[in-house]
Design a protein around this motif. Structure first.
Motif, short mmCIF file in Angstrom:
data_model
loop_
_atom_site.label_atom_id
_atom_site.label_comp_id
_atom_site.label_asym_id
_atom_site.label_seq_id
_atom_site.Cartn_x
_atom_site.Cartn_y
_atom_site.Cartn_z
N ARG A 133 67.35 68.77 48.56
CA ARG A 133 66.58 69.36 47.12
C ARG A 133 67.46 68.15 46.13
N ILE A 134 68.48 68.76 45.98
CA ILE A 134 70.20 68.61 45.02
C ILE A 134 70.32 67.23 44.77
N ASP A 136 68.44 65.01 46.21
CA ASP A 136 67.05 64.12 45.64
C ASP A 136 67.18 63.45 44.25
N THR A 137 67.77 64.64 43.30
CA THR A 137 67.86 64.53 41.98
C THR A 137 69.21 63.72 41.50
N SER A 139 71.92 64.34 41.71
CA SER A 139 73.62 65.12 42.38
C SER A 139 73.85 65.04 44.33
#
Ligand code: G3P
Length: 218
Positions: A133-134, A136-137, A139
């Motif tokens: 999920r990180i 996905d942003t 980063s």
């Protein structure tokens, strides 16, 4: 490195367990929904297959209710690990579950090194940083794993880094290189670790040559 399987699918857990690839299981409300089953029934069945920790997540957001839910979940089996969210109430519940109930705790939804520091100070057994999920942003989720590894090593925190939201075999390799204690991955990702085209090609060649010998081993 320990392999946990991130699913509530009994068939998949059984298959991976028979392959010797399951040191534990992680579930969450979304995975229980996907399983289509009742949380108590599904979790009990998982615990009957797997000896290692099986994470079951509370859904309350307030401390007192979290503890009530933790007590219910803890009764399912001895290897239940209570999963709590990384909030102030969750951290308070973590401390209580570890000290008064003497049960394992997985602090989930970790997205920063400071959050991981707080979880370690609350006595968490596992911290779950969500690398996918990180990513996905935009980063790099693996940078967080490296930061947490350094912080925990700096202070000898015994909290284990449980790399979560794993989406690729590369996540598994990177987590292992950094020294994460555990990786929890979907069944397909764990099974994909074995794949290499040169293995397939080499095996096909060996089998073709063997057939030409006309021999049998057994
Ligand atoms: O381990 C946490 C996991 O279930 C979340 O994965 O792919 O929904 O970010 P994902």
């Amino acid at each position: 490195m320990k392999f946990f399987v991130d699913t509530a699918d009994i068939k998949e857990i059984r298959e991976l367990h028979d392959l010797g690839l399951v040191d534990g299981v992680t579930t969450n409300p979304s995975l229980i929904l996907k399983s289509g089953g009742n949380i108590t029934d599904v979790t009990k069945e998982i615990c009957s297959i797997v000896e290692g920790p099986v994470s079951a997540e509370v859904v309350a957001t307030e401390y007192g209710q979290m503890i009530k839910e933790a007590e219910v979940l803890a009764k399912i089996a001895d290897n239940i690990c209570i999963k709590v969210p990384l909030t102030l109430d969750g951290l308070k519940a973590c401390r209580t579950i570890r000290t008064s109930m003497n049960r394992l705790v997985n602090v989930t939804l970790c997205f920063s090194a400071n959050q991981a520091l707080l979880a370690a100070k609350a006595g968490a057994t596992f911290i779950s940083p969500f690398v996918g999920r990180i990513d996905d942003t935009g980063s790099d989720g693996m940078e967080l794993i490296a930061e947490i590894r350094q912080i925990y090593d700096n202070y000898d925190f015994p909290t284990e880094i449980l790399t979560a939201s794993v989406r690729t075999v590369n996540h598994v390799k990177q987590a292992a290189l950094i020294g994460a204690d555990v990786v929890t991955a979907p069944p397909a990702t764990l099974k994909a670790l074995v794949s290499h085209p040169l293995t397939d090609k080499g095996l096909a060649q060996f089998l073709a040559d063997w057939a030409k010998t006309g021999q049998k081993i057994a």
